[in-house]
Design a protein around this motif. Structure first.
Motif, PDB file in Angstrom:
ATOM      1  N   TRP A  12      -9.350   2.944  21.577  1.00  0.00           N
ATOM      2  CA  TRP A  12      -8.902   1.681  22.202  1.00  0.00           C
ATOM      3  C   TRP A  12      -8.614   1.824  23.676  1.00  0.00           C
ATOM      4  CZ3 TRP A  12      -3.393   0.414  20.185  1.00  0.00           C
ATOM      5  CH2 TRP A  12      -2.693   1.603  20.008  1.00  0.00           C
ATOM      6  N   VAL A  13      -8.930   2.935  24.161  1.00  0.00           N
ATOM      7  CA  VAL A  13      -9.030   3.241  25.568  1.00  0.00           C
ATOM      8  C   VAL A  13      -9.023   2.090  26.577  1.00  0.00           C
ATOM      9  CG1 VAL A  13     -10.535   4.419  27.153  1.00  0.00           C
ATOM     10  CG2 VAL A  13     -10.467   5.070  24.799  1.00  0.00           C
ATOM     11  N   VAL A  14      -8.695   2.412  27.742  1.00  0.00           N
ATOM     12  CA  VAL A  14      -8.862   1.577  28.915  1.00  0.00           C
ATOM     13  C   VAL A  14      -8.674   0.111  28.667  1.00  0.00           C
ATOM     14  CG1 VAL A  14     -10.252   1.327  30.991  1.00  0.00           C
ATOM     15  CG2 VAL A  14     -10.757   3.150  29.418  1.00  0.00           C
ATOM     16  N   LEU A  15      -7.767  -0.166  27.808  1.00  0.00           N
ATOM     17  CA  LEU A  15      -7.526  -1.534  27.441  1.00  0.00           C
ATOM     18  C   LEU A  15      -7.104  -2.271  28.665  1.00  0.00           C
ATOM     19  CD1 LEU A  15      -5.669  -0.868  24.278  1.00  0.00           C
ATOM     20  CD2 LEU A  15      -8.011  -1.256  24.757  1.00  0.00           C
ATOM     21  N   LEU A  16      -7.132  -3.537  28.514  1.00  0.00           N
ATOM     22  CA  LEU A  16      -6.321  -4.343  29.343  1.00  0.00           C
ATOM     23  C   LEU A  16      -6.503  -4.320  30.825  1.00  0.00           C
ATOM     24  CD1 LEU A  16      -3.162  -5.510  28.953  1.00  0.00           C
ATOM     25  CD2 LEU A  16      -5.034  -5.638  27.413  1.00  0.00           C
ATOM     26  N   GLU A 190      -1.431   3.509  15.661  1.00  0.00           N
ATOM     27  CA  GLU A 190      -2.796   3.133  16.045  1.00  0.00           C
ATOM     28  C   GLU A 190      -3.411   2.206  15.015  1.00  0.00           C
ATOM     29  OE1 GLU A 190      -5.066   6.689  16.101  1.00  0.00           O
ATOM     30  OE2 GLU A 190      -3.939   7.586  17.753  1.00  0.00           O
ATOM     31  N   PRO A 191      -3.941   1.064  15.466  1.00  0.00           N
ATOM     32  CA  PRO A 191      -4.706   0.232  14.537  1.00  0.00           C
ATOM     33  C   PRO A 191      -6.051   0.900  14.241  1.00  0.00           C
ATOM     34  CG  PRO A 191      -4.303  -0.898  16.631  1.00  0.00           C
ATOM     35  CD  PRO A 191      -3.864   0.496  16.810  1.00  0.00           C
ATOM     36  N   VAL A 192      -6.640   0.577  13.104  1.00  0.00           N
ATOM     37  CA  VAL A 192      -7.980   1.114  12.831  1.00  0.00           C
ATOM     38  C   VAL A 192      -9.053   0.034  12.851  1.00  0.00           C
ATOM     39  CG1 VAL A 192      -7.207   3.164  11.596  1.00  0.00           C
ATOM     40  CG2 VAL A 192      -7.616   1.070  10.319  1.00  0.00           C
ATOM     41  N   TYR A 311     -11.278 -20.748  20.627  1.00  0.00           N
ATOM     42  CA  TYR A 311     -11.080 -20.762  19.182  1.00  0.00           C
ATOM     43  C   TYR A 311      -9.675 -20.287  18.853  1.00  0.00           C
ATOM     44  CZ  TYR A 311     -11.890 -15.691  19.442  1.00  0.00           C
ATOM     45  OH  TYR A 311     -11.817 -14.362  19.748  1.00  0.00           O
ATOM     46  N   THR A 312      -9.254 -20.662  17.665  1.00  0.00           N
ATOM     47  CA  THR A 312      -7.990 -20.145  17.161  1.00  0.00           C
ATOM     48  C   THR A 312      -8.287 -19.456  15.836  1.00  0.00           C
ATOM     49  OG1 THR A 312      -7.622 -22.228  16.031  1.00  0.00           O
ATOM     50  CG2 THR A 312      -6.553 -21.969  18.164  1.00  0.00           C
ATOM     51  N   GLY A 313      -7.438 -18.547  15.474  1.00  0.00           N
ATOM     52  CA  GLY A 313      -7.667 -17.862  14.212  1.00  0.00           C
ATOM     53  C   GLY A 313      -6.483 -16.988  13.869  1.00  0.00           C
ATOM     54  N   LYS A 314      -6.539 -16.446  12.670  1.00  0.00           N
ATOM     55  CA  LYS A 314      -5.479 -15.533  12.230  1.00  0.00           C
ATOM     56  C   LYS A 314      -6.005 -14.108  12.389  1.00  0.00           C
ATOM     57  CE  LYS A 314      -4.108 -14.353   7.940  1.00  0.00           C
ATOM     58  NZ  LYS A 314      -3.649 -14.470   6.557  1.00  0.00           N
ATOM     59  N   LEU A 315      -5.299 -13.356  13.214  1.00  0.00           N
ATOM     60  CA  LEU A 315      -5.713 -11.976  13.472  1.00  0.00           C
ATOM     61  C   LEU A 315      -4.914 -11.040  12.572  1.00  0.00           C
ATOM     62  CD1 LEU A 315      -7.072  -9.767  15.314  1.00  0.00           C
ATOM     63  CD2 LEU A 315      -4.997  -9.898  16.684  1.00  0.00           C
ATOM     64  N   THR A 316      -5.619 -10.225  11.816  1.00  0.00           N
ATOM     65  CA  THR A 316      -4.945  -9.219  10.996  1.00  0.00           C
ATOM     66  C   THR A 316      -5.325  -7.842  11.525  1.00  0.00           C
ATOM     67  OG1 THR A 316      -5.065 -10.685   9.103  1.00  0.00           O
ATOM     68  CG2 THR A 316      -4.589  -8.383   8.647  1.00  0.00           C
ATOM     69  N   THR A 317      -4.318  -7.028  11.728  1.00  0.00           N
ATOM     70  CA  THR A 317      -4.536  -5.670  12.226  1.00  0.00           C
ATOM     71  C   THR A 317      -4.320  -4.698  11.074  1.00  0.00           C
ATOM     72  OG1 THR A 317      -3.594  -6.412  14.316  1.00  0.00           O
ATOM     73  CG2 THR A 317      -3.826  -4.047  14.023  1.00  0.00           C
ATOM     74  N   TYR A 318      -5.240  -3.773  10.909  1.00  0.00           N
ATOM     75  CA  TYR A 318      -5.145  -2.788   9.828  1.00  0.00           C
ATOM     76  C   TYR A 318      -4.797  -1.413  10.385  1.00  0.00           C
ATOM     77  CZ  TYR A 318      -7.318  -6.424   7.094  1.00  0.00           C
ATOM     78  OH  TYR A 318      -7.582  -7.624   6.470  1.00  0.00           O
ATOM     79  N   TYR A 319      -3.977  -0.694   9.628  1.00  0.00           N
ATOM     80  CA  TYR A 319      -3.547   0.650  10.015  1.00  0.00           C
ATOM     81  C   TYR A 319      -3.869   1.610   8.874  1.00  0.00           C
ATOM     82  CZ  TYR A 319      -0.765  -2.203  13.175  1.00  0.00           C
ATOM     83  OH  TYR A 319      -0.367  -3.126  14.102  1.00  0.00           O
ATOM     84  N   ASN A 320      -3.859   2.888   9.192  1.00  0.00           N
ATOM     85  CA  ASN A 320      -4.099   3.862   8.125  1.00  0.00           C
ATOM     86  C   ASN A 320      -2.945   3.954   7.138  1.00  0.00           C
ATOM     87  OD1 ASN A 320      -6.687   4.735   8.438  1.00  0.00           O
ATOM     88  ND2 ASN A 320      -6.168   6.223  10.023  1.00  0.00           N
TER      89      ASN A 320
END
Ligand SMILES: *[C@@H]1O[C@H](CO)[C@@H](O)[C@H](O)[C@H]1NC(C)=O
Ligand SMILES: *[C@@H]1O[C@H](CO)[C@@H](O)[C@H](O)[C@H]1NC(C)=O
Ligand SMILES: *[C@@H]1O[C@H](CO)[C@@H](O)[C@H](O)[C@H]1NC(C)=O
Ligand SMILES: *[C@@H]1O[C@H](CO)[C@@H](O)[C@H](O)[C@H]1NC(C)=O
Ligand SMILES: *[C@@H]1O[C@H](CO)[C@@H](O)[C@H](O)[C@H]1NC(C)=O
Ligand SMILES: *[C@@H]1O[C@H](CO)[C@@H](O)[C@H](O)[C@H]1NC(C)=O
Length: 454
Positions: A12-16, A190-192, A311-320
């Motif tokens: 996820w490097v150099v984000l933002l 960290e998200p996966v 657009y709008t939406g529901k964001l789900t983040t997954y982790y280990n």
């Protein structure tokens, strides 16, 4: 503010930096230690920011006190960035038992998007992956805390590593300085991967940009038979389609993201911030109703069209090792595609090139043939090639465009299979397509008039 210099690879490097809009003076992405890469990477959502009263609920709490939460702050002290405690009153950042600063930054978890946890820490614990750095240019100083004996729930301080061994330097509510050998260290998990679902487009925000139409080809539809008929030809064209769902929004660049529309449509998986692109192949059907001995020139042209829509939406983040987390998000989708159309010229006599006198004028059409009354005639036996209509349907990726070969009237007429299908009578390629590749299908349909009349 200082920006992270040694973040280059990884997921996820150099984000933002540019992404979470409106950069404020004194805003910096927090650095995270990545143990595998032995590098500092940038958090997508943790920031060091100037104090803003209205943003307090997004500040990361380090400890509780009877007067209210104690937030994590940092300030420069003799050249070094030190971790401090932002205690109730919330006006200055105490970096040691005796020193506090009015100029400081607070650690902010924007939109509560980052999953942060306090992990048990011992002096000999290696530098943890996801460990949040006090200063992203120094990969050996982390955020720590230890249980307090009185006053506060915890004493917040910095964990400084000297090679493999760390120590927690802190001070308590009475400003006594303490060095601890164990406590807790703050990490960002960290998200996966991600999923964005229930995606709805806000069409009121749509913006369309088109290039000038470009001519991809010219065709001549003609009828050399003795009966009036609908002459058709299919043009296959190719173009590069791309769709991008934006970047930023606290989503790690390069992480697998699936997108599902509210109506159930699932888009191909993308790596966040990278557009999805594919080569598309489509068919476009030309058709014109022609009297015997007449022809019509057709120009096939198209636009590169870019559509931006929010657009709008529901964001789900997954982790280990953690439960997934969800939140609402808003983003912008950019779709680049090719829009095409056929421009039909006036009908003329093949023999002498003069225009057929008619009431219909030159049209640009994307729809069906107009059928006018004409005397039904019987097809000759030899004309019964009877190639099924389906042969015109591509069985490769790509779709039939909105204007299909036959309109519904014809469909009804089909069961008796009276239509005659002849080999193509097609004009030469007018221009070499530049932005789209085309191929004419070597079939032309002649549908005798009687087939159109019920
Ligand atoms: C942030 O998210 C965590 C975990 O989902 C939740 O426990 C917490 O209440 C949230 N905080 C705020 C301020 O919404
Ligand atoms: C599509 O993109 C590829 C590479 O990105 C390019 O080589 C090709 O010419 C493009 N095709 C069209 C039809 O624009
Ligand atoms: C992303 O998805 C692809 C295909 O599903 C998989 O091969 C790849 O390992 C995934 N990448 C990550 C970082 O999870
Ligand atoms: C049709 O195209 C031919 C060239 O292909 C041209 O000579 C002719 O004038 C055109 N006729 C009409 C009516 O546009
Ligand atoms: C090309 O773009 C213009 C302007 O947006 C639009 O009016 C026109 O219909 C487009 N042409 C095609 C062939 O899509
Ligand atoms: C052209 O030929 C058609 C029939 O082939 C005829 O009806 C028409 O009058 C001719 N036009 C001219 C201007 O000669």
């Amino acid at each position: 503010m200082k920006k992270n210099r040694n973040c280059e690879s990884g997921w996820w490097v150099v984000l933002l930096t540019a992404t979470l809009a409106a950069p404020v003076l004194g805003e910096a992405s927090a650095g995270l230690f990545n143990a595998k890469l032995k590098q500092v990477i940038t958090s997508s959502t943790l920031k060091w920011n100037n104090l803003k009263k209205e943003a307090m609920e997004t500040y990361v709490i380090g400890a509780e006190s009877p007067q209210g939460p104690i937030y994590l702050c940092r300030a420069r002290h003799e050249g070094d960035m030190l971790l401090g405690q932002l205690r109730p009153e919330y006006t200055s950042c105490a970096v040691s038992g005796s020193k506090s600063y009015d100029v400081f930054e607070v650690l902010q978890n924007i939109e509560n998007a980052s999953l942060i946890t306090w992990k048990p820490w011992l002096r000999f614990s290696p530098k943890p992956s996801g460990g949040i750095l006090v200063d992203s240019s120094v990969d050996s100083v982390f955020i720590g805390r230890a249980k307090a004996e009185s006053g506060f729930s915890h004493n917040i301080g910095r964990i400084a590593y000297d090679f493999a061994i760390g120590k927690l330097l802190t001070f308590d509510d009475k400003n006594n300085e303490i060095t601890e050998t164990q406590g807790e260290i703050l990490i960002e998990v960290e998200p996966v991967s991600y999923k964005i679902e229930d995606v709805e487009l806000d069409l009121t925000t749509e913006q369309v940009r088109s290039s000038d139409p470009e001519i991809f080809g010219e065709r001549v539809l003609s009828n050399v038979e003795s009966t009036a008929a609908t002459s058709t030809a299919a043009i296959e064209y190719e173009f590069n389609y791309s769709v991008s769902w934006g970047h930023g929004h606290g989503i790690g660049i390069g992480l697998n993201t699936t997108i599902e529309m509210a109506d159930g449509t699932i888009y191909p998986q993308i790596e966040w911030a990278n557009p999805f692109t594919e080569k598309r192949s489509k068919f476009y059907n030309l058709e014109r109703y022609l009297e015997p001995g007449t022809a019509c020139n057709v120009t096939f042209r198209g636009n590169r069209t870019e559509r931006d829509v929010q657009y709008t939406g529901k964001l789900t983040t997954y982790y280990n090792d953690h439960e997934p987390r969800s939140r609402q998000m808003r983003g912008e989708r950019t779709e680049i595609t090719l829009e095409v159309e056929a421009v039909y010229g006036e009908i003329y006599f093949i023999g002498n090139n003069s225009l057929v006198p008619t009431t219909t004028t030159t049209t640009t059409t994307t729809t069906t043939t107009t059928t006018t009354t004409a005397a039904p005639t019987e097809p000759t036996e030899s004309d019964k090639n009877n190639i099924p209509i389906e042969i015109m349907q591509p069985n490769q990726p790509g779709e039939i465009d909105s204007n299909n070969l036959v309109d519904s009237n014809m469909d009804k007429a089909q069961p008796d299979k009276e239509q005659n299908i002849k080999n193509a009578i097609v004009g030469p390629l007018g221009s070499k397509p530049n932005d789209a590749n085309m191929r004419i299908i070597s079939l032309t349909l002649f549908i005798p008039v009687f087939a159109l009349l019920l």
